[in-house]
Design a protein around this motif. Structure first.
Motif, PDB file in Angstrom:
ATOM      1  N   SER A  28       5.697 -10.825   2.090  1.00 45.13           N
ATOM      2  CA  SER A  28       4.889  -9.608   2.125  1.00 45.13           C
ATOM      3  C   SER A  28       5.450  -8.607   3.126  1.00 45.13           C
ATOM      4  O   SER A  28       5.375  -7.394   2.905  1.00 45.13           O
ATOM      5  CB  SER A  28       3.444  -9.941   2.488  1.00 45.13           C
ATOM      6  N   THR A  36       2.567  -4.613   0.167  1.00 44.40           N
ATOM      7  CA  THR A  36       1.408  -4.885  -0.679  1.00 44.40           C
ATOM      8  C   THR A  36       1.584  -4.252  -2.053  1.00 44.40           C
ATOM      9  O   THR A  36       2.263  -3.219  -2.146  1.00 44.40           O
ATOM     10  CB  THR A  36       0.138  -4.346   0.018  1.00 44.40           C
ATOM     11  N   PRO A  37       1.053  -4.795  -3.167  1.00 39.53           N
ATOM     12  CA  PRO A  37       0.172  -5.962  -3.267  1.00 39.53           C
ATOM     13  C   PRO A  37       0.910  -7.271  -3.545  1.00 39.53           C
ATOM     14  O   PRO A  37       0.364  -8.152  -4.201  1.00 39.53           O
ATOM     15  CB  PRO A  37      -0.707  -5.583  -4.466  1.00 39.53           C
ATOM     16  N   SER A  40       1.526  -9.701  -1.662  1.00 38.88           N
ATOM     17  CA  SER A  40       0.866 -10.874  -1.069  1.00 38.88           C
ATOM     18  C   SER A  40      -0.105 -11.511  -2.040  1.00 38.88           C
ATOM     19  O   SER A  40      -0.154 -12.744  -2.166  1.00 38.88           O
ATOM     20  CB  SER A  40       0.146 -10.486   0.225  1.00 38.88           C
ATOM     21  N   PHE A  99      -1.336  -8.148   4.701  1.00 34.92           N
ATOM     22  CA  PHE A  99      -1.425  -6.813   4.109  1.00 34.92           C
ATOM     23  C   PHE A  99      -0.429  -5.892   4.816  1.00 34.92           C
ATOM     24  O   PHE A  99      -0.726  -5.310   5.860  1.00 34.92           O
ATOM     25  CB  PHE A  99      -2.858  -6.274   4.255  1.00 34.92           C
ATOM     26  N   SER A 106       2.359  -2.668   4.285  1.00 36.40           N
ATOM     27  CA  SER A 106       2.990  -1.658   3.446  1.00 36.40           C
ATOM     28  C   SER A 106       4.502  -1.894   3.462  1.00 36.40           C
ATOM     29  O   SER A 106       5.047  -2.376   4.450  1.00 36.40           O
ATOM     30  CB  SER A 106       2.681  -0.254   3.978  1.00 36.40           C
ATOM     31  N   ASN A 141      -2.312  -6.885  11.849  1.00 34.96           N
ATOM     32  CA  ASN A 141      -2.398  -8.002  10.898  1.00 34.96           C
ATOM     33  C   ASN A 141      -2.461  -9.338  11.632  1.00 34.96           C
ATOM     34  O   ASN A 141      -3.244 -10.220  11.272  1.00 34.96           O
ATOM     35  CB  ASN A 141      -1.193  -7.985   9.949  1.00 34.96           C
ATOM     36  N   GLY A 168      -5.324   1.203   3.054  1.00 29.83           N
ATOM     37  CA  GLY A 168      -4.513   0.937   1.878  1.00 29.83           C
ATOM     38  C   GLY A 168      -4.847   1.755   0.663  1.00 29.83           C
ATOM     39  O   GLY A 168      -4.044   1.859  -0.266  1.00 29.83           O
ATOM     40  N   ILE A 183      -4.940   0.325  -4.159  1.00 30.48           N
ATOM     41  CA  ILE A 183      -4.398  -0.978  -3.763  1.00 30.48           C
ATOM     42  C   ILE A 183      -5.483  -2.049  -3.849  1.00 30.48           C
ATOM     43  O   ILE A 183      -5.230  -3.173  -4.324  1.00 30.48           O
ATOM     44  CB  ILE A 183      -3.832  -0.914  -2.333  1.00 30.48           C
ATOM     45  N   ILE A 205      -5.249  -5.448  -6.178  1.00 29.59           N
ATOM     46  CA  ILE A 205      -5.394  -6.818  -5.667  1.00 29.59           C
ATOM     47  C   ILE A 205      -6.522  -7.537  -6.376  1.00 29.59           C
ATOM     48  O   ILE A 205      -6.390  -8.712  -6.755  1.00 29.59           O
ATOM     49  CB  ILE A 205      -5.608  -6.783  -4.136  1.00 29.59           C
ATOM     50  N   ARG A 254      -9.625  -5.270   5.894  1.00 32.84           N
ATOM     51  CA  ARG A 254      -9.163  -3.890   5.913  1.00 32.84           C
ATOM     52  C   ARG A 254     -10.070  -2.993   6.757  1.00 32.84           C
ATOM     53  O   ARG A 254      -9.599  -2.060   7.407  1.00 32.84           O
ATOM     54  CB  ARG A 254      -9.092  -3.332   4.480  1.00 32.84           C
TER      55      ARG A 254
END
Length: 308
Positions: free
Chosen positions: A91, A96-97, A99, A125, A127, A158, A261, A265, A269, A287
């Motif tokens: 990831s 993302t997405p 993951s 998560f 970018s 994260n 996100g 996004i 997911i 998030r």
């Protein structure tokens, strides 16, 4: 609210969308073309190879090797399965997405449980790093501290979320690598088919949310920028290039959009994990916390002059 009322509200919403499409036909066409170009030039080239490679790596037991190498940090720091290391590092590279796609594959291969995947989804998560560097370089030309600072905060947050949401008890797992007699041609065909289906889903989602922005325009630049960033990340960051405000103001908007996100996004997911028991709710909580922590860290670093 019962199901009947929910269905009526949904139906009314869809009928309203149909009317709005006719009223804003030209803008809808332009945004769909914009979404398709965005997907074709940025999303498709970056995600297709990673989707295919990740599926092949899983088939050839590469996650088992990574799990053995990262058993200690993932079990001790995150209290979760070391197989999360594979999803975490892939990831980091792909963004993302990916993951969600990788975690779904690991669940289907019975490497991890749905509960493991739900937790791992909260802090994997990221970018796409190339995307972030490109967009932030446009927003903050000749200001590398802002670029490095925002990316660092995004990644660091994260890790903090992973630590906050970690299970109470450590997940211990034994490993036994059993090489299968895989047919590369068959695996490649399957990986390409799965990847294309997922990417087409992402294309539809991007176009849908860009279409919605056609109906929500106001005369207020700040509100327009917020709407775009909340709905679709790339469009939100693009809108900041013409936003009238200081570098610090732009940085707050950028870190907010990147951390959340965008609903596009979130929908992607949800769609990827829809046929599994992986829960979306922990991801949403992650998030929201991501936004709060990122804004706080940005405030601290700008206040003491680390980012300026």
């Amino acid at each position: 609210m019962n199901k009947e009322k929910k269905n009526i509200i949904t139906l009314l919403g869809l009928l309203t969308l149909v009317i709005m499409i006719f009223l804003h036909n030209q803008e809808v066409k332009e945004n769909i073309i914009l979404g398709t170009e965005l997907w074709l030039t940025k999303v498709f080239p970056s995600l297709l190879p990673m989707f295919i490679i990740s599926e092949l790596l899983i088939a050839y037991q590469f996650p088992d090797f990574m799990a053995k190498c990262f058993t200690y940090p993932f079990q001790k720091f995150f209290h979760t399965t070391p197989y999360g290391a594979f999803a975490f590092f892939m990831s980091l590279i792909a963004g993302t997405p990916s993951s969600a796609y990788i975690l779904k594959q690991l669940v289907e291969e019975k490497k991890i449980t749905e509960d493991d995947a739900s937790y791992l989804l909260t802090f994997t998560f990221f970018s796409n790093p190339l995307f972030l560097i490109t967009m932030l370089s446009i927003l903050f030309p000749n200001h590398p501290k802002y670029i490095i600072g925002i990316i660092s905060i995004h990644y660091l947050t994260n890790l903090i979320i992973g630590r906050i949401f970690r299970p109470k008890h450590i997940t211990y797992q034994s490993f036994q690598i059993n090489f299968k007699n895989n047919n590369l041609g068959s695996l490649l065909s399957k990986a390409i088919k799965n990847s294309i289906n997922t990417l087409l889903l992402i294309l539809g989602t991007i176009c849908f949310y860009l279409m919605i922005t056609s109906f929500l325009k106001t005369t207020n630049e700040t509100i327009n920028t917020l709407i775009k960033g909340i709905l679709e990340l790339t469009q939100g960051l693009n809108s900041l290039t013409t936003f009238y405000g200081s570098l610090q103001t732009k940085a707050y908007y950028a870190i907010f959009f990147i951390s959340f996100g965008g609903l596009s996004i979130h929908t992607q997911i949800q769609s990827i994990i829809s046929d599994t028991k992986i829960s979306y709710l922990p991801f949403l909580k992650g998030r929201i916390l991501h936004v709060i922590l990122s804004l706080l860290l940005l405030f601290i670093t700008t206040s003491i002059g680390i980012i300026s």
